[in-house]
Motif scaffolding. Structure first.
Motif, PDB file in Angstrom:
ATOM      1  N   ASN A 166      66.498  48.466 160.486  1.00 25.97           N
ATOM      2  CA  ASN A 166      65.596  48.854 161.574  1.00 25.97           C
ATOM      3  C   ASN A 166      64.136  48.517 161.301  1.00 25.97           C
ATOM      4  O   ASN A 166      63.246  48.972 162.031  1.00 25.97           O
ATOM      5  CB  ASN A 166      65.735  50.340 161.884  1.00 25.97           C
ATOM      6  CG  ASN A 166      65.383  51.231 160.692  1.00 25.97           C
ATOM      7  OD1 ASN A 166      65.216  50.732 159.575  1.00 25.97           O
ATOM      8  ND2 ASN A 166      65.269  52.530 160.920  1.00 25.97           N
ATOM      9  N   HIS A 201      74.174  56.406 161.989  1.00 22.89           N
ATOM     10  CA  HIS A 201      73.282  56.161 163.119  1.00 22.89           C
ATOM     11  C   HIS A 201      73.986  55.463 164.276  1.00 22.89           C
ATOM     12  O   HIS A 201      73.779  55.811 165.434  1.00 22.89           O
ATOM     13  CB  HIS A 201      72.099  55.310 162.649  1.00 22.89           C
ATOM     14  CG  HIS A 201      71.236  54.768 163.753  1.00 22.89           C
ATOM     15  ND1 HIS A 201      70.418  55.575 164.512  1.00 22.89           N
ATOM     16  CD2 HIS A 201      71.072  53.507 164.238  1.00 22.89           C
ATOM     17  CE1 HIS A 201      69.775  54.832 165.399  1.00 22.89           C
ATOM     18  NE2 HIS A 201      70.166  53.572 165.268  1.00 22.89           N
ATOM     19  N   SER A 202      74.794  54.456 163.976  1.00 24.14           N
ATOM     20  CA  SER A 202      75.413  53.644 165.015  1.00 24.14           C
ATOM     21  C   SER A 202      76.793  53.229 164.543  1.00 24.14           C
ATOM     22  O   SER A 202      76.993  52.936 163.356  1.00 24.14           O
ATOM     23  CB  SER A 202      74.553  52.402 165.293  1.00 24.14           C
ATOM     24  OG  SER A 202      75.218  51.479 166.126  1.00 24.14           O
ATOM     25  N   ASN A 244      72.395  43.045 165.954  1.00 29.88           N
ATOM     26  CA  ASN A 244      71.536  44.200 165.732  1.00 29.88           C
ATOM     27  C   ASN A 244      70.388  44.154 166.735  1.00 29.88           C
ATOM     28  O   ASN A 244      69.709  43.137 166.862  1.00 29.88           O
ATOM     29  CB  ASN A 244      71.004  44.147 164.297  1.00 29.88           C
ATOM     30  CG  ASN A 244      70.051  45.259 163.955  1.00 29.88           C
ATOM     31  OD1 ASN A 244      69.828  46.184 164.725  1.00 29.88           O
ATOM     32  ND2 ASN A 244      69.456  45.176 162.778  1.00 29.88           N
ATOM     33  N   HIS A 249      70.907  49.697 165.852  1.00 35.10           N
ATOM     34  CA  HIS A 249      72.042  49.881 166.762  1.00 35.10           C
ATOM     35  C   HIS A 249      72.795  48.565 166.885  1.00 35.10           C
ATOM     36  O   HIS A 249      72.199  47.520 167.171  1.00 35.10           O
ATOM     37  CB  HIS A 249      71.554  50.343 168.129  1.00 35.10           C
ATOM     38  CG  HIS A 249      72.644  50.475 169.144  1.00 35.10           C
ATOM     39  ND1 HIS A 249      73.527  51.541 169.147  1.00 35.10           N
ATOM     40  CD2 HIS A 249      73.011  49.678 170.168  1.00 35.10           C
ATOM     41  CE1 HIS A 249      74.378  51.387 170.140  1.00 35.10           C
ATOM     42  NE2 HIS A 249      74.085  50.273 170.772  1.00 35.10           N
ATOM     43  N   SER A 360      66.435  52.114 173.027  1.00 30.17           N
ATOM     44  CA  SER A 360      66.875  53.091 172.027  1.00 30.17           C
ATOM     45  C   SER A 360      65.751  54.096 171.791  1.00 30.17           C
ATOM     46  O   SER A 360      64.598  53.857 172.151  1.00 30.17           O
ATOM     47  CB  SER A 360      67.270  52.405 170.717  1.00 30.17           C
ATOM     48  OG  SER A 360      66.188  51.662 170.190  1.00 30.17           O
ATOM     49  N   ALA A 403      70.422  55.806 173.930  1.00 29.64           N
ATOM     50  CA  ALA A 403      70.418  54.350 174.025  1.00 29.64           C
ATOM     51  C   ALA A 403      71.132  53.886 175.292  1.00 29.64           C
ATOM     52  O   ALA A 403      72.018  54.559 175.822  1.00 29.64           O
ATOM     53  CB  ALA A 403      71.071  53.734 172.804  1.00 29.64           C
TER      54      ALA A 403
END
Length: 456
Positions: A166, A201-202, A244, A249, A360, A403
């Motif tokens: 990220n 997270h995802s 990504n 995400h 997001s 998201a």
């Protein structure tokens, strides 16, 4: 230098691994063997400079326990600077099921750590815990006592790799293997909290193997030329690519058949065109009838060609109430002090448009994706509106887990919905509802914006 594991039969001992020195002409030196004392078998390797002397050291983990030893170990071999290694040293005993190992600076102290995934029971713990294990490096080739962390309800028992997913400067973890108990396999992104903790997270469904548990092989690389690490995994008869969106995400997987049971994947520029390619080892397992082989998937020109701008992080126009967000995001909202983020993926081509916008860090509310023709920057609600000119509403989406994306499966492409019929530049942004009284009397905010050049 290349490192590869021993293929010694499981009944044999001791176990070894081999190194080969690159001779600079496409050939390699003969195998040089290194012994791992009292080992039950070598599984995975990772190579980095663990002692900060400029040389690549090696860490590896065992396949698991054996009759003589009901636990596995992590081995560390220090490079002497000339391509040879000191005798292997072992870390604390880790109960059987360490399925993969990688290395990265997980805790942000400047020293390389070792991280493993699987069943991380160790030192006589009464029951196995599926999760990850961190051995924090001291920067001199020694490590602290390993600390196990549960990943419940996820059960990652196959493979994982570390990278900054990220863009916050911290190493995150991407694992592929079993999902929650009784569910399909999954690829899970675990973001670093900045203190060495990793939080799920995802997640996206992963391909299930025909004869193995979980997916087989994972590689992290920028396949879409947008500066963000994407995820490639092997499983079933496919190599599957997950793009990504820049926030960590992952988008839905894109399957690429390899003509056999995927065993392992790797990446590189194999034909010198500056595009990321993929390689996959394919096995012949019933009911497949193809022979064992290596499949090469050559990268194609892609990428959105987008330029992100209009950040509510204090680097440009000020947010309406001084409610600056995190770097690269929009202005802070009542539910997210970092602000909402819009990422862009895909190929911005009118003839073959796969462009996609991904919001997001948003509230559980509605989000309007819109297109403009010019850049602007002006306070609007609790944020900044930065997409102006001739505006077209692409679509309104409901955020799930903060998201959403446009387009979804049934939506027209962005170029079709935005009436882009000739090549040119467009701007995009997400306008989302934030019902709580927070900054102004308005009940909405916006993400950052992006400018995209669409080609024929």
């Amino acid at each position: 230098m290349s490192v590869k594991g021993s293929i010694t039969a499981p009944s044999s001992s001791p176990y070894h691994f081999y190194t080969n020195t690159n001779l600079g002409n496409g050939t390699w030196s003969p195998n040089q063997q290194w012994t791992l004392p009292n080992s039950c078998g070598v599984y995975y390797f990772t190579a980095l400079d663990f002692d900060n002397d400029g040389d690549m050291d090696v860490a590896c983990n065992e396949t698991g326990g054996c009759a003589s030893k009901p636990f596995s170990q992590v081995y560390f071999l220090r490079n002497q600077g000339n391509g040879t290694f000191d005798a292997a040293t072992t870390m604390d005993k880790i109960q059987w099921g360490m399925s993969d190992v990688d290395s990265a600076d997980i805790d942000g102290d400047g020293n390389v750590d070792i991280v493993g995934v699987g069943m991380t029971q160790f030192n006589g713990a009464p029951a196995p815990t599926h999760g990850y294990l961190v051995l924090r490096g001291n920067g001199n080739g020694t490590f602290n006592v390993p600390v196990a962390h549960s990943l419940a309800p996820f059960v990652l028992t196959s493979t994982m790799r570390a990278a900054d997913m990220n863009g916050d400067g911290f190493a995150d973890l991407v694992g592929a293997g079993l999902g929650t108990w009784g569910s399909v396999d999954q690829v899970v992104v675990m973001l670093n909290d900045g203190m060495g903790g990793l939080l799920p997270h995802s997640a996206q469904p992963a391909p299930k193997s025909l004869s193995f548990t979980g997916t087989n092989g994972i590689a992290l690389a920028d396949f879409s030329n947008d500066g963000r690490p994407d995820v490639l995994v092997g499983g079933g008869e496919d190599a599957v690519l997950y793009l990504n969106d820049g926030s960590g995400h992952l988008l839905a997987g894109l399957r690429h058949g390899i003509g056999g049971q995927a065993l392992w994947v790797a990446t590189g520029d194999f034909n010198g065109d500056n595009l990321r390619d993929a390689a996959a080892i394919a096995l012949r397992l019933p009911p497949l009838t193809t022979s064992e082989h290596v499949s090469i998937l050559f990268g194609q020109p892609s990428g959105s060609g987008d330029t992100a701008y209009c950040f509510g992080d204090g680097t440009g126009s000020a947010c309406p109430c001084g409610n600056a967000g995190a770097a690269g995001n929009g202005c802070a909202s009542s539910v997210n002090p970092s602000g909402g983020h819009m990422g862009v993926t895909g190929f911005a081509s009118i003839a073959g448009d796969t462009l996609a916008l991904h919001g997001s860090g948003l509230p559980v509310s509605s989000a309007l994706y819109f297109q403009g023709t010019t850049r602007t920057s002006a306070p609007f609600g609790d944020g900044l509106r930065c997409s102006g000119g001739s505006v077209i509403r692409l679509g309104t989406k409901s955020n799930a887990s903060g998201a959403s994306s446009y387009p979804e499966a049934a939506d027209p492409s962005i170029s079709a919905r935005g009436a882009v019929t000739v090549p040119g530049t467009r701007t995009y942004q997400v306008w989302y509802r934030n019902a709580a009284a927070y900054c102004t009397a308005s009940t909405f905010n916006l993400t950052n914006a992006s400018e995209v050049t669409l080609i024929p």
